[in-house]
Scaffold this motif. Structure first.
Motif, PDB file in Angstrom:
ATOM      1  N   ALA A  13       0.831  -1.209   0.000  1.00  0.00           N
ATOM      2  CA  ALA A  13       0.000   0.000   0.000  1.00  0.00           C
ATOM      3  C   ALA A  13       0.866   1.260   0.000  1.00  0.00           C
ATOM      4  O   ALA A  13       0.604   2.205  -0.751  1.00  0.00           O
ATOM      5  CB  ALA A  13      -0.936  -0.007   1.211  1.00  0.00           C
ATOM      6  N   ASN A  39      -2.608 -11.239   1.411  1.00  0.00           N
ATOM      7  CA  ASN A  39      -3.702 -10.449   0.831  1.00  0.00           C
ATOM      8  C   ASN A  39      -3.201  -9.322  -0.076  1.00  0.00           C
ATOM      9  O   ASN A  39      -3.808  -8.259  -0.161  1.00  0.00           O
ATOM     10  CB  ASN A  39      -4.599  -9.887   1.932  1.00  0.00           C
ATOM     11  N   GLU A  42      -5.801  -8.188  -2.612  1.00  0.00           N
ATOM     12  CA  GLU A  42      -6.861  -7.398  -1.976  1.00  0.00           C
ATOM     13  C   GLU A  42      -6.403  -5.954  -1.766  1.00  0.00           C
ATOM     14  O   GLU A  42      -7.164  -5.007  -1.996  1.00  0.00           O
ATOM     15  CB  GLU A  42      -7.248  -8.029  -0.639  1.00  0.00           C
ATOM     16  N   ILE A  43      -5.161  -5.780  -1.352  1.00  0.00           N
ATOM     17  CA  ILE A  43      -4.628  -4.433  -1.148  1.00  0.00           C
ATOM     18  C   ILE A  43      -4.530  -3.697  -2.480  1.00  0.00           C
ATOM     19  O   ILE A  43      -4.954  -2.545  -2.605  1.00  0.00           O
ATOM     20  CB  ILE A  43      -3.252  -4.502  -0.459  1.00  0.00           C
ATOM     21  N   SER A  45      -6.211  -4.128  -5.173  1.00  0.00           N
ATOM     22  CA  SER A  45      -7.529  -3.854  -5.748  1.00  0.00           C
ATOM     23  C   SER A  45      -8.177  -2.610  -5.159  1.00  0.00           C
ATOM     24  O   SER A  45      -9.163  -2.112  -5.709  1.00  0.00           O
ATOM     25  CB  SER A  45      -8.448  -5.066  -5.559  1.00  0.00           C
ATOM     26  N   GLN A  46      -7.647  -2.106  -4.065  1.00  0.00           N
ATOM     27  CA  GLN A  46      -8.181  -0.887  -3.466  1.00  0.00           C
ATOM     28  C   GLN A  46      -7.698   0.373  -4.205  1.00  0.00           C
ATOM     29  O   GLN A  46      -8.177   1.470  -3.927  1.00  0.00           O
ATOM     30  CB  GLN A  46      -7.782  -0.817  -1.988  1.00  0.00           C
ATOM     31  N   PHE A  47      -6.762   0.187  -5.134  1.00  0.00           N
ATOM     32  CA  PHE A  47      -6.229   1.305  -5.905  1.00  0.00           C
ATOM     33  C   PHE A  47      -6.759   1.241  -7.336  1.00  0.00           C
ATOM     34  O   PHE A  47      -7.246   0.201  -7.791  1.00  0.00           O
ATOM     35  CB  PHE A  47      -4.702   1.261  -5.911  1.00  0.00           C
ATOM     36  N   ASP A  48      -6.657   2.350  -8.041  1.00  0.00           N
ATOM     37  CA  ASP A  48      -7.105   2.440  -9.428  1.00  0.00           C
ATOM     38  C   ASP A  48      -6.043   1.816 -10.331  1.00  0.00           C
ATOM     39  O   ASP A  48      -5.185   2.502 -10.891  1.00  0.00           O
ATOM     40  CB  ASP A  48      -7.340   3.902  -9.805  1.00  0.00           C
TER      41      ASP A  48
END
Length: 290
Positions: A13, A39, A42-43, A45-48
């Protein structure tokens, strides 16, 4: 921007935040999750970003796939535990445009897991050509590099069977007939962790020896075809010596494991490849005399 990650949840992140904090904004982000068991996906996928999740194939395969999948004119690499300064891309894109270089790279801070920090301030020889950026050793920090995608594809791209030193291979095939540029500014915080591939001891030097002997030396006439003969011979000698030094380092690692027989065999091979390198002889004589 291309980032490959394998079990990098602890720092991913923060690394991606340094990408999205760039003052230069005209870029897309491609993240390749190389079979992580944490994960990381998952991390990411939280960004563009465009996220690829694949079975673990290793660093070389990841680099090759990212270059194939990317769509932009330039590719900037970053590892999941490295961090960019906000003006990194802006300064490097300007240099690529002004010089017409195929690749530009910058300096960095080496940041160790125990908090120690060291500056890397590269000084290249006057009139350096592209090969002087990667010989006698690779001076191009992958997370500081930006290169032209079409040039890399035209060169043959990275290859999947280089698990370590795979970026070095890419620079070798990109270098012939092209210009590399160095921006003497520290624009990256490069993490040196206990788990870093560069700290993998025997395996790292084994990979280096494999790369030089099986991927680079068999192609030297092709790679150095446009160089003056004297320069081509000098680079060939450097490559052979580097291969011998890698064998010597492998031998040293075997000694530390207590396998003196294997170490001595490696020392003998190292001397044949690098007879003019003092440390190769020093290590060998110390081992053979013990």
């Amino acid at each position: 921007m291309c980032l490959s990650v394998f079990n990098g949840a602890a720092t991913l992140a923060q690394s991606m935040e340094s990408v999205f904090a760039q003052t230069y904004r005209d870029f897309d982000v491609l993240v390749l999750d190389d079979g992580s068991t944490d994960n990381s996906s998952e991390i990411a996928s939280q960004f563009d970003c465009h996220l690829l999740t694949l079975p673990n194939g290793g660093r070389g395969a990841a680099l090759k796939r990212m270059v194939d999948e990317a769509t932009g004119e330039f590719i900037a690499l970053i590892d999941h535990d490295d961090f960019w300064l906000p003006d990194k891309l802006a300064k490097q894109i300007v240099q690529l445009d002004s010089t017409g270089a195929s690749l530009v790279h910058a300096d960095c801070w080496y940041v160790h897991s125990d908090g120690r920090k060291f500056e890397r301030n590269l000084v290249l020889p006057k009139g350096a050509c592209s090969f002087d950026h990667i010989l006698p050793s690779n001076e191009i920090i992958a997370s500081s590099s930006v290169f032209r995608r079409e040039d890399m594809l035209a060169s043959g791209n990275f290859v999947a069977d280089t698990l370590r030193c795979c970026d070095w291979y890419g620079w070798f095939v990109l270098a012939p007939g092209r210009t590399f540029a160095h921006l003497p500014e520290k624009l990256v915080r490069y993490s040196v962790l206990d788990t870093s591939l560069a700290n993998a001891g025997y395996r790292f030097f084994e990979a280096q020896h494999y790369l030089l002997n099986h991927k680079i030396l068999p192609r030297i006439h092709e790679l150095f075809a446009e160089l003056p003969p004297d320069q081509a011979r000098r680079y060939k000698r450097i490559l052979v010596e580097r291969s011998g030094i890698a064998l010597s380092s492998m031998a040293k690692a075997m000694e530390q494991k207590g396998d003196k027989r294997a170490a001595r065999a490696l020392h003998r091979r190292a001397i044949k490849m690098a007879p003019g390198v003092i440390r190769v002889w020093t290590r060998a004589l110390r081992s053979l005399g013990s």
